[in-house]
Design a protein around this motif. Structure first.
Motif, PDB file in Angstrom:
ATOM      1  N   HIS A  32       0.841  -1.203   0.000  1.00 25.81           N
ATOM      2  CA  HIS A  32       0.000   0.000   0.000  1.00 25.81           C
ATOM      3  C   HIS A  32       0.880   1.259   0.000  1.00 25.81           C
ATOM      4  CE1 HIS A  32      -3.630   2.348   1.678  1.00 25.81           C
ATOM      5  NE2 HIS A  32      -2.630   3.213   1.674  1.00 25.81           N
ATOM      6  N   LEU A  33       1.876   1.284   0.904  1.00 23.04           N
ATOM      7  CA  LEU A  33       2.721   2.484   1.028  1.00 23.04           C
ATOM      8  C   LEU A  33       3.500   2.736  -0.269  1.00 23.04           C
ATOM      9  CD1 LEU A  33       4.076   2.058   4.691  1.00 23.04           C
ATOM     10  CD2 LEU A  33       2.256   3.600   3.911  1.00 23.04           C
ATOM     11  N   VAL A  34       4.063   1.671  -0.823  1.00 23.15           N
ATOM     12  CA  VAL A  34       4.855   1.843  -2.049  1.00 23.15           C
ATOM     13  C   VAL A  34       3.929   2.234  -3.219  1.00 23.15           C
ATOM     14  CG1 VAL A  34       6.370   0.682  -3.713  1.00 23.15           C
ATOM     15  CG2 VAL A  34       6.723   0.365  -1.254  1.00 23.15           C
ATOM     16  N   ALA A  35       2.709   1.692  -3.224  1.00 19.40           N
ATOM     17  CA  ALA A  35       1.759   2.082  -4.281  1.00 19.40           C
ATOM     18  C   ALA A  35       1.443   3.576  -4.190  1.00 19.40           C
ATOM     19  CB  ALA A  35       0.477   1.258  -4.187  1.00 19.40           C
ATOM     20  N   ALA A  36       1.372   4.108  -2.960  1.00 18.90           N
ATOM     21  CA  ALA A  36       1.135   5.553  -2.804  1.00 18.90           C
ATOM     22  C   ALA A  36       2.303   6.331  -3.412  1.00 18.90           C
ATOM     23  CB  ALA A  36       0.948   5.912  -1.336  1.00 18.90           C
ATOM     24  N   ASN A  37       3.539   5.871  -3.163  1.00 18.93           N
ATOM     25  CA  ASN A  37       4.699   6.510  -3.803  1.00 18.93           C
ATOM     26  C   ASN A  37       4.587   6.403  -5.328  1.00 18.93           C
ATOM     27  OD1 ASN A  37       6.442   5.323  -1.109  1.00 18.93           O
ATOM     28  ND2 ASN A  37       6.794   7.435  -1.713  1.00 18.93           N
ATOM     29  N   LEU A  38       4.254   5.201  -5.801  1.00 14.96           N
ATOM     30  CA  LEU A  38       4.160   5.017  -7.259  1.00 14.96           C
ATOM     31  C   LEU A  38       3.137   5.972  -7.859  1.00 14.96           C
ATOM     32  CD1 LEU A  38       4.264   1.116  -7.578  1.00 14.96           C
ATOM     33  CD2 LEU A  38       5.946   2.712  -8.529  1.00 14.96           C
ATOM     34  N   LYS A  39       2.037   6.197  -7.117  1.00 14.09           N
ATOM     35  CA  LYS A  39       0.966   7.046  -7.654  1.00 14.09           C
ATOM     36  C   LYS A  39       1.244   8.523  -7.440  1.00 14.09           C
ATOM     37  CE  LYS A  39      -2.260   3.363  -7.881  1.00 14.09           C
ATOM     38  NZ  LYS A  39      -3.548   2.752  -7.712  1.00 14.09           N
ATOM     39  N   GLY A  40       2.423   8.838  -6.939  1.00 16.48           N
ATOM     40  CA  GLY A  40       2.827  10.244  -6.816  1.00 16.48           C
ATOM     41  C   GLY A  40       2.521  10.847  -5.467  1.00 16.48           C
ATOM     42  N   ASP A  42       3.839  10.793  -2.311  1.00 15.57           N
ATOM     43  CA  ASP A  42       4.943  10.470  -1.392  1.00 15.57           C
ATOM     44  C   ASP A  42       4.540  10.771   0.047  1.00 15.57           C
ATOM     45  OD1 ASP A  42       6.548   9.698  -3.521  1.00 15.57           O
ATOM     46  OD2 ASP A  42       7.187  11.757  -3.884  1.00 15.57           O
ATOM     47  N   SER A  43       3.584  11.701   0.210  1.00 17.70           N
ATOM     48  CA  SER A  43       3.079  12.037   1.544  1.00 17.70           C
ATOM     49  C   SER A  43       2.532  10.810   2.262  1.00 17.70           C
ATOM     50  CB  SER A  43       1.960  13.066   1.405  1.00 17.70           C
ATOM     51  OG  SER A  43       0.971  12.608   0.484  1.00 17.70           O
ATOM     52  N   HIS A  44       2.023   9.836   1.515  1.00 20.07           N
ATOM     53  CA  HIS A  44       1.398   8.658   2.114  1.00 20.07           C
ATOM     54  C   HIS A  44       2.147   7.381   1.763  1.00 20.07           C
ATOM     55  CE1 HIS A  44      -1.401  11.732   2.924  1.00 20.07           C
ATOM     56  NE2 HIS A  44      -1.976  10.948   3.798  1.00 20.07           N
ATOM     57  N   GLY A  45       3.412   7.564   1.402  1.00 20.76           N
ATOM     58  CA  GLY A  45       4.230   6.428   1.014  1.00 20.76           C
ATOM     59  C   GLY A  45       5.112   5.944   2.143  1.00 20.76           C
TER      60      GLY A  45
END
Ligand code: NAD
Length: 354
Positions: A32-40, A42-45
């Motif tokens: 989940h965290l890495v997907a947040a980074n992937l989706k731009g 980074d605040s929730h990554g």
């Protein structure tokens, strides 16, 4: 630095396993965290990892907790996350709603006492994958507020996200997923860590004067983050507080309630089966036709094209899957610090990143 998604996932997963989480839960949270980074976002990554590790070690985050149904009135459900990983209990709650909506057509659900749910769009996308429309209003409690009401300079709420997704038959869903603050607080943290400024209009200093300096959120004298969209964004934030906080969670940001280092989300979710409305084909046709119509708009000066909500995240994902995820030095230092705290040494980390 740029790091591949799979390597980051392996590292963060290992940090949570070493913190006491099961392999399955650690993998779900890391993904989940890495997907947040992937989706731009980074605040929730992975930048959340140190806070999660801190909360595990202080027993605020219960690594083995699961979603528990505490009220079941058919189409109305209340689920308690029991302070488990939001990424796990939030998904479990959505699975319960997805199952129930097959017979009720609509589910209104309160999901309370979740440790940080992360990127709320994840839950809306999960519903959309099952062909369901969903709306989510969320509040954030357990710590001091950071967001000022429209017209005020004192902090009274947090970044209260609002999310809504509409599935499409042969195309990705339309996903509106946003903080009701002018920017997500995590984006202020990312700017603070990176030594950059925050966009104008988002922050005020302790005297209520506009500023672009993210330090006002982390260093005394404290300022505040404002709502997006003046009184309208503020109004939506209030509704997230009242529906997510008061109705679903029975715990708003008002000062009688407990505050510490906790990050608790309460979420009011409405999950709708479009087939229950009868005209599924027409619904799908209209959604596609409207999206095409929006896409056909001539771009304004300074824009390359018109997108619908959810597209920037997919663009970011395609880019970051191909080129790696950029991680700033301070965020990386925070993750390394969390790894060290749980007992991973440099050699372990290097092996995981190979
Ligand atoms: P954002 O401002 O980057 O994007 C908000 C929405 O606008 C997205 O749906 C995006 O697809 C859409 N969008 C952006 N540019 C667009 C364009 N040019 N055309 C069409 N649509 C466009 O997001 P944010 O407000 O910074 O929120 C970031 C994340 O933070 C969200 O995933 C949210 O769930 C999360 N969040 C979580 C919490 C929590 O407590 N768990 C709190 C606040 C925010």
């Amino acid at each position: 630095m740029l790091i591949a998604a799979d390597k980051l996932t392996t590292l963060v997963e290992r940090i949570f396993i070493t913190s006491g989480a099961s392999a399955a839960f650690a993998q779900e949270v890391a993904t989940h965290l890495v997907a947040a980074n992937l989706k731009g976002h980074d605040s929730h990554g992975i930048g959340m990892t140190p806070a999660y590790v801190h909360n595990i070690r202080t027993d605020l985050l219960k690594v083995a907790a699961e979603a528990k149904v505490i009220k079941d009135n058919g189409a109305v459900l209340v689920v308690d996350g029991q302070f488990g990983f939001g990424q796990v209990v939030g998904r479990q709650a959505m699975d319960i709603a997805i199952d129930r909506v097959q017979t009720t057509g609509v589910v209104c659900m309160g999901v309370r006492n979740c440790h940080h749910l992360g990127r709320i769009g994840t839950y809306a996308e999960h519903c959309a994958e099952a062909g369901l429309v969903s709306i989510h209003l969320v509040n954030v409690v357990g710590h001091d507020p950071q967001v000022s009401p429209w017209g005020g300079r004192d902090r009274r709420m947090t970044t209260n996200p609002f999310t809504c997704a509409v599935p499409r038959k042969d195309a990705p869903p339309v996903v509106l997923d946003m903080a009701t603050s002018a920017v997500a607080l995590g984006k202020v943290r990312v700017a603070y860590n990176a030594g950059t400024e925050v966009a104008e209009g988002a922050l005020v200093d302790h005297e209520g004067a506009p500023t672009t300096n993210p330090a006002v959120m982390y260093e005394e004298p404290f300022g505040a983050l404002g709502p997006f969209g003046k009184h309208k964004g503020y109004g939506l934030a209030v509704m997230c507080e009242l529906l997510g906080g008061a109705l679903a969670g029975e715990w708003t940001a008002q000062p009688e309630n407990h505050r510490s280092h906790h990050i608790v989300n309460h979420m009011f979710s409405c999950v709708v089966d479009p087939a229950a409305f009868g005209g599924l084909d027409k619904f799908q046709y209209e959604v596609d036709a409207m999206v095409d119509y929006l896409h056909s708009t001539t771009p304004a000066k300074g824009f390359d094209k018109v997108r619908v909500p959810g597209e920037p995240e997919r663009d970011s994902m395609a880019d970051r899957m191909a080129n790696g995820i950029p991680i700033d030095d301070n965020t990386w230092a925070g993750v390394m610090g969390a790894a060290e705290v749980v007992g991973l040494n440099e050699a372990d980390i290097n092996t995981l990143l190979e």
